[in-house]
Design a protein around this motif. Structure first.
Motif, short mmCIF file in Angstrom:
data_model
loop_
_atom_site.label_atom_id
_atom_site.label_comp_id
_atom_site.label_asym_id
_atom_site.label_seq_id
_atom_site.Cartn_x
_atom_site.Cartn_y
_atom_site.Cartn_z
N GLN A 32 39.89 42.81 100.18
CA GLN A 32 39.75 42.20 101.51
C GLN A 32 39.45 40.71 101.42
N PHE A 33 38.57 40.33 100.46
CA PHE A 33 38.12 38.94 100.44
C PHE A 33 39.23 37.98 100.02
N ASN A 34 40.12 38.43 99.12
CA ASN A 34 41.23 37.56 98.73
C ASN A 34 42.31 37.49 99.81
N VAL A 35 42.51 38.60 100.49
CA VAL A 35 43.45 38.60 101.62
C VAL A 35 42.97 37.59 102.67
N ALA A 36 41.66 37.65 102.96
CA ALA A 36 41.09 36.76 103.98
C ALA A 36 41.18 35.29 103.55
N MET A 37 40.96 35.05 102.26
CA MET A 37 41.04 33.68 101.74
C MET A 37 42.45 33.13 101.95
N LEU A 38 43.45 33.93 101.62
CA LEU A 38 44.84 33.52 101.81
C LEU A 38 45.11 33.24 103.30
N ALA A 39 44.61 34.13 104.15
CA ALA A 39 44.83 33.95 105.59
C ALA A 39 44.16 32.68 106.09
N ARG A 40 42.94 32.40 105.63
CA ARG A 40 42.25 31.20 106.10
C ARG A 40 42.96 29.93 105.64
N ARG A 41 43.48 29.99 104.41
CA ARG A 41 44.21 28.82 103.90
C ARG A 41 45.46 28.56 104.74
N ILE A 42 46.19 29.64 105.02
CA ILE A 42 47.41 29.49 105.83
C ILE A 42 47.04 28.97 107.22
N TYR A 43 45.98 29.56 107.77
CA TYR A 43 45.57 29.16 109.12
C TYR A 43 45.18 27.68 109.15
N GLY A 44 44.38 27.28 108.16
CA GLY A 44 43.92 25.89 108.11
C GLY A 44 45.07 24.91 107.89
N LYS A 45 46.01 25.33 107.08
CA LYS A 45 47.10 24.42 106.71
C LYS A 45 48.16 24.31 107.80
N TYR A 46 48.50 25.45 108.42
CA TYR A 46 49.67 25.43 109.30
C TYR A 46 49.39 25.68 110.78
N LEU A 47 48.31 26.39 111.10
CA LEU A 47 48.18 26.88 112.48
C LEU A 47 47.03 26.25 113.26
N MET A 48 45.97 25.85 112.55
CA MET A 48 44.80 25.35 113.26
C MET A 48 45.12 24.00 113.89
N LYS A 49 44.54 23.78 115.06
CA LYS A 49 44.73 22.49 115.72
C LYS A 49 44.15 21.40 114.82
N LYS A 50 44.94 20.38 114.57
CA LYS A 50 44.47 19.30 113.70
C LYS A 50 43.52 18.39 114.46
N SER A 51 42.41 18.04 113.83
CA SER A 51 41.46 17.12 114.45
C SER A 51 41.82 15.69 114.07
N THR A 52 41.75 14.80 115.04
CA THR A 52 42.12 13.41 114.77
C THR A 52 40.89 12.50 114.73
N PHE A 53 39.69 13.11 114.90
CA PHE A 53 38.49 12.28 115.03
C PHE A 53 38.22 11.42 113.79
N LEU A 54 38.38 12.04 112.61
CA LEU A 54 38.08 11.31 111.38
C LEU A 54 39.00 10.10 111.24
N GLU A 55 40.28 10.33 111.48
CA GLU A 55 41.24 9.24 111.38
C GLU A 55 40.90 8.11 112.34
N GLN A 56 40.56 8.52 113.57
CA GLN A 56 40.21 7.51 114.58
C GLN A 56 39.01 6.69 114.14
N ARG A 57 37.99 7.42 113.64
CA ARG A 57 36.76 6.73 113.26
C ARG A 57 37.01 5.77 112.08
N LEU A 58 37.81 6.22 111.11
CA LEU A 58 38.11 5.36 109.96
C LEU A 58 38.79 4.08 110.41
N LYS A 59 39.71 4.24 111.38
CA LYS A 59 40.41 3.07 111.90
C LYS A 59 39.43 2.11 112.56
#
Lengths: 301, 228
Positions: B165-192
């Motif tokens: 279960q834990f490796n399945v979940a890890m794979l799912a979280r990686r996919i979610y973070g990489k492709y599906l989660m709404k991207k936050s722009t705050f860090l980029e804005q602040r750096l600028k």
């Protein structure tokens, strides 16, 4: 709107999303709001005939506990569980019957499921979407048809899961008429395929493509002989086999006639004027045929 | 101050340890050398998974050694590691499609929905619910339900379908973070903003203040801000 508990099942969330979306849309149009069960799990996928392995009955029963939980809130009006997938329907209904007939099995499962909020009481009623449509009545459906499918020759296909064993059958297992009734209500012409109750090959499709292609060739031939433009089904696996195994059937038999396969709910959506855009991957694309009909209905041709 | 000693069983042998010990502190008290099966001792790392049974209770329970307080007559064994298949993939080459699990963790589809994983989870996660979400390709739900997983491995050790279960979940979280989660722009804005010198003047002002004035500013600062 009558709100009813709804179990989509895994396949309707992945490969058969068009069945899920068209089902919800059609019932909404007919005044039924299908409320998806919270936290549902796999139905068990195939009803286990092993009498001494109760663990395989846990999956369906957990879902029925979810129905009880939903019934305990005020989010449904009609407590019966609506299931569109023929396989899920078959598994859930047979597991339910087994619990009703064997209180000791039910007790063992409830003991095992001690984490659940409540034990399963064995009282949930399960109804297939086709049964619910029959209840809503062909008359009512007919009244709501916007684009009668005049001249479209439709061949209903049942397969096994909706009719076998007869204790869980939604209709006369030897001579069902429920799909025919709906087809007629939509204004289409029913054509009779004497192979509409045959097995589609089921899961053999994974390891025995050729065997399933042979079965599919025969079934489609029966529909073609009757003059069908289109086949309708109520089962994601039948639908997959009848559609995709036509590739192998076509390669093996030069006289194979390609016939598109869609869900009865997609056909209903078309006639009720809800739409034609539920997606779904096909080997035999039904769109040219359906588009032609829509244009004709709208006065295009 | 004297502490009461209570009897516990470790690998079936009886020992007496101070009441109120955790499994880990009990092992240390008894002089066990812990080369494996111990880590942060704060309940975060998941290294000290243990199985135990309490007197008079048939239930086999799971817990983190550093978080589980021993009770009289408790039987304990540590499970420092659970052998598990681990898929090797390049995240850039994957697609957010449920076929991913068919390819890398096909045993996922053997799930019987028995909920044994949920029963044993020391993090009290709805493990079966996220396994089922994975079965139907719902990456977001897997990511949300498994977020607090510390990969102790007890679910996998207990699973009758032999799922990890834990490796399945890890794979799912990686996919979610990489492709599906709404991207936050705050860090980029602040750096600028920082690069454009927006805060230069403010910093210079702070640097020029006395300690007393800094303290005043600190206590008067706006602390009830909303993160949006």
């Amino acid at each position: 709107m009558t709100r009813m508990p709804y179990y989509p099942g895994c396949t309707l969330k992945t490969k058969a999303q068009n069945y899920d979306l068209s089902t919800r849309a059609v019932f909404r149009e007919l005044g039924v709001d299908l409320v998806e069960l919270p936290r549902w799990n796999c139905c068990g996928a195939v009803f286990s005939l092993v009498t001494d392995d109760l663990l395989r009955q846990v999956a369906p029963i957990t879902n029925l506990i979810r129905v009880q939980e939903l019934q305990g809130t005020d989010s449904v009006d009609d407590p019966r569980l609506v299931v569109p997938c023929a396989m899920c329907f078959n598994v859930l209904k047979r597991a339910n019957a087994r619990m009703k007939d064997n209180p000791e099995d039910l007790k063992k499962i409830n003991d095992f499921l001690y984490l659940e909020s409540q034990p399963y009481r064995g009282e949930v009623q399960i109804i297939h979407t086709l049964e619910l449509l029959k209840e809503i009545s062909a008359k009512r459906i007919k009244e709501q048809v916007k684009f009668p499918l005049l001249g479209l020759k439709v061949s209903p296909y049942y397969g096994c899961n909706l009719l076998r064993p007869k204790d869980v059958a939604i209709d006369n297992p030897e001579n069902p008429s429920i799909l025919e009734g709906i087809t007629e209500a939509l204004g289409a012409k029913v054509v009779f395929n004497n192979r509409r109750l045959r097995c589609c090959g089921s899961y053999q499709t994974v390891s025995e493509k050729g065997l399933v292609a042979d079965l599919v060739y025969d079934i489609i031939k029966g529909a073609a002989r009757a003059g069908a433009d289109l086949i309708i089904t109520a089962c994601p696996l039948c639908s997959f086999n009848l559609d995709w195994r036509q590739k192998e059937a076509m390669e093996a038999h030069s006289d194979h006639k390609l016939i598109p396969v869609i869900y009865y709910t997609e056909l209903m959506a078309l006639a009720l004027g809800i739409g034609n855009g539920f997606g779904g991957e096909h080997f035999v694309d039904p769109q040219p045929l359906l588009q032609k009909f829509l244009e004709k209905e709208k006065g295009g041709i | 101050m004297t502490q009461d000693l209570i009897p516990i069983y470790i690998y079936s042998r009886k020992y007496y340890v101070p009441e109120g010990s955790t499994i880990i502190t009990a092992l240390e008290y008894l002089g066990f050398k812990l080369k494996k099966g111990v880590g942060c001792k704060e309940g975060f790392c998941g290294a000290c998974a243990s199985l135990y049974r309490l007197k008079g209770d048939y239930k086999l329970k799971g817990g983190l050694g550093c978080q589980t307080v021993v009770q009289p007559e408790m039987q304990i064994v540590q499970i420092p590691f659970v052998p598990a298949p681990k898929a090797i993939y390049k995240i850039e080459e994957l697609q957010p499609d449920s076929e991913i699990f068919v390819r890398y963790y096909p045993e996922l589809y053997r799930c019987l929905s028995c909920n044994t994983c949920t029963k044993i989870c020391p993090q009290e996660l709805q493990v079966m619910d996220f396994v089922q979400a994975a079965v139907r390709g719902d990456f977001e739900q897997v990511a949300n339900l498994s977020f607090d997983c510390i990969m102790c491995g007890l679910c996998s050790a207990r699973c009758p379908a032999e799922i990890t279960q834990f490796n399945v979940a890890m794979l799912a979280r990686r996919i979610y973070g990489k492709y599906l989660m709404k991207k936050s722009t705050f860090l980029e804005q602040r750096l600028k903003e920082i690069e454009s010198g927006k805060y230069e003047e403010g910093y210079r002002e702070l640097m020029s203040l006395s300690q007393e004035e800094l303290k005043n500013r600190y206590f008067q600062r706006e602390i009830d801000f909303q993160i949006t």
